[in-house]
Enzyme design. Sequence first.
Site, short mmCIF file in Angstrom:
data_model
loop_
_atom_site.label_atom_id
_atom_site.label_comp_id
_atom_site.label_asym_id
_atom_site.label_seq_id
_atom_site.Cartn_x
_atom_site.Cartn_y
_atom_site.Cartn_z
N ARG A 175 0.85 -1.19 0.00
CA ARG A 175 0.00 0.00 0.00
C ARG A 175 0.89 1.23 0.00
O ARG A 175 1.74 1.40 0.86
CB ARG A 175 -0.90 0.02 1.24
CG ARG A 175 -1.92 -1.10 1.26
CD ARG A 175 -2.75 -1.06 2.52
NE ARG A 175 -3.69 -2.15 2.57
CZ ARG A 175 -4.47 -2.42 3.63
NH1 ARG A 175 -4.38 -1.67 4.70
NH2 ARG A 175 -5.31 -3.43 3.61
N ARG A 179 -2.57 10.54 -2.66
CA ARG A 179 -3.67 11.44 -2.29
C ARG A 179 -3.86 12.49 -3.37
O ARG A 179 -2.92 13.21 -3.70
CB ARG A 179 -3.38 12.09 -0.94
CG ARG A 179 -3.22 11.07 0.17
CD ARG A 179 -2.94 11.73 1.49
NE ARG A 179 -2.61 10.73 2.50
CZ ARG A 179 -2.05 11.02 3.66
NH1 ARG A 179 -1.76 12.27 3.96
NH2 ARG A 179 -1.77 10.06 4.53
N TYR A 370 6.90 -4.73 13.68
CA TYR A 370 7.05 -3.28 13.72
C TYR A 370 5.76 -2.67 14.24
O TYR A 370 4.67 -2.98 13.76
CB TYR A 370 7.35 -2.71 12.33
CG TYR A 370 7.44 -1.21 12.37
CD1 TYR A 370 8.58 -0.59 12.89
CD2 TYR A 370 6.37 -0.41 11.98
CE1 TYR A 370 8.65 0.78 12.99
CE2 TYR A 370 6.43 0.96 12.08
CZ TYR A 370 7.57 1.56 12.59
OH TYR A 370 7.64 2.92 12.70
#
Length: 385
Positions: A175, A179, A370
Amino acid sequence: MKYDYLIVGSGLFGATFAYKARQAGKTCLVIDKRPQLGGNVYCEKVEGINVHQYGAHIFHTSNKEVWDFVNGIVEFNRYTNSPVANYKGQLYNLPFNMNTFNKLWGVKTPAEATAKIEEQKADAVAALNGREPSNLEEQALTLVGKDIFEKLIKEYTEKQWGRKCTELPAFIIRRLPVRLIFDNNYFNDKYQGIPIGGYNKLIEGLLDGVDTMVNTDFFDFKRSYNPSKGLWELETCDLQLETPEIVYCGPIDQYFDFCNGKLDWRTVRFETRIEDTPNYQGNAVVNYTSHDEPYTRVIEHKHFEMFGQEVYECPKTVVSEEYSTEYKEGMEPYYPVNNDRNNALADQYRQLAAQEPNVIFGGRLAEYRYYDMAPVIEKVLNLWK
């Protein structure tokens, strides 16, 4: 001496657990092998500036419970993370947004930007001929195309991981934030900021009233579980403890004496210096996305907490260059290496951890995952519900 919990590590998982335990009337001893408390969020005051000693930490979350919790300890400021990418002297806004696309291609509308991205992706999508991307390079090219990949992803990622993009798994970059608005706010989360006065204020608040010991390595203890008492009995030459439960936040493979082999980590080396100017780069975070510079990014710490005229009222500034490197013995482990070997090995250790009596494994090192800061705190809060 008896405690309800021995907490190994004073980072956000350990410190938050200690806070909730104390609220519940439990006693805790928190130990840390470093000379200070706070784990990787520890800050050191230099020239009146809170310097993030272990890399930039920006708190962000959409979970109001977590946001209210941390602000109940210390008020957070209005810092918004808006990093800049420097590619061979050209500056681009991050995350990828209309400002980025305008600088790259001169497009002015979302429709123009969308058309350009689709054009850029076309060759990569066609080359796959219907199959799934097999590495990070193929994945990125099918998401954003050649220009963004080559200028803002490829060399930065290779510096960060020490491996070619064709050798990295596709899922690392499955991903990418694209935007179609003129907004440089890196995070989508509703809440974002830095503790006023620095992260030490947060840790001090979480550990207020809790017994702590620094320069104390858990593995210097003689460890044994006494089944007749149902207690862990830990002793050194100058300390003897009985505690029924351990909260362990260190490396999971080390806890089990590396019985299945050692997990791999990436780590970060910092070169920090004082600059005799109030404003060195004009932004807290600048990523260097070309191999021309050996560091991945430069942090100017004052911009996390000083805004407007405050920046110039502090006559000097502190900057840190970050160098990503392979972990070696004696270094601080930072990032799990999520390839097939390490993922399989980590699962073996997690299975051992699930069977370990009276031990809670929590946090980035103990889970080999993480984590951003807010999910760590959320996980602890859920443990006490």
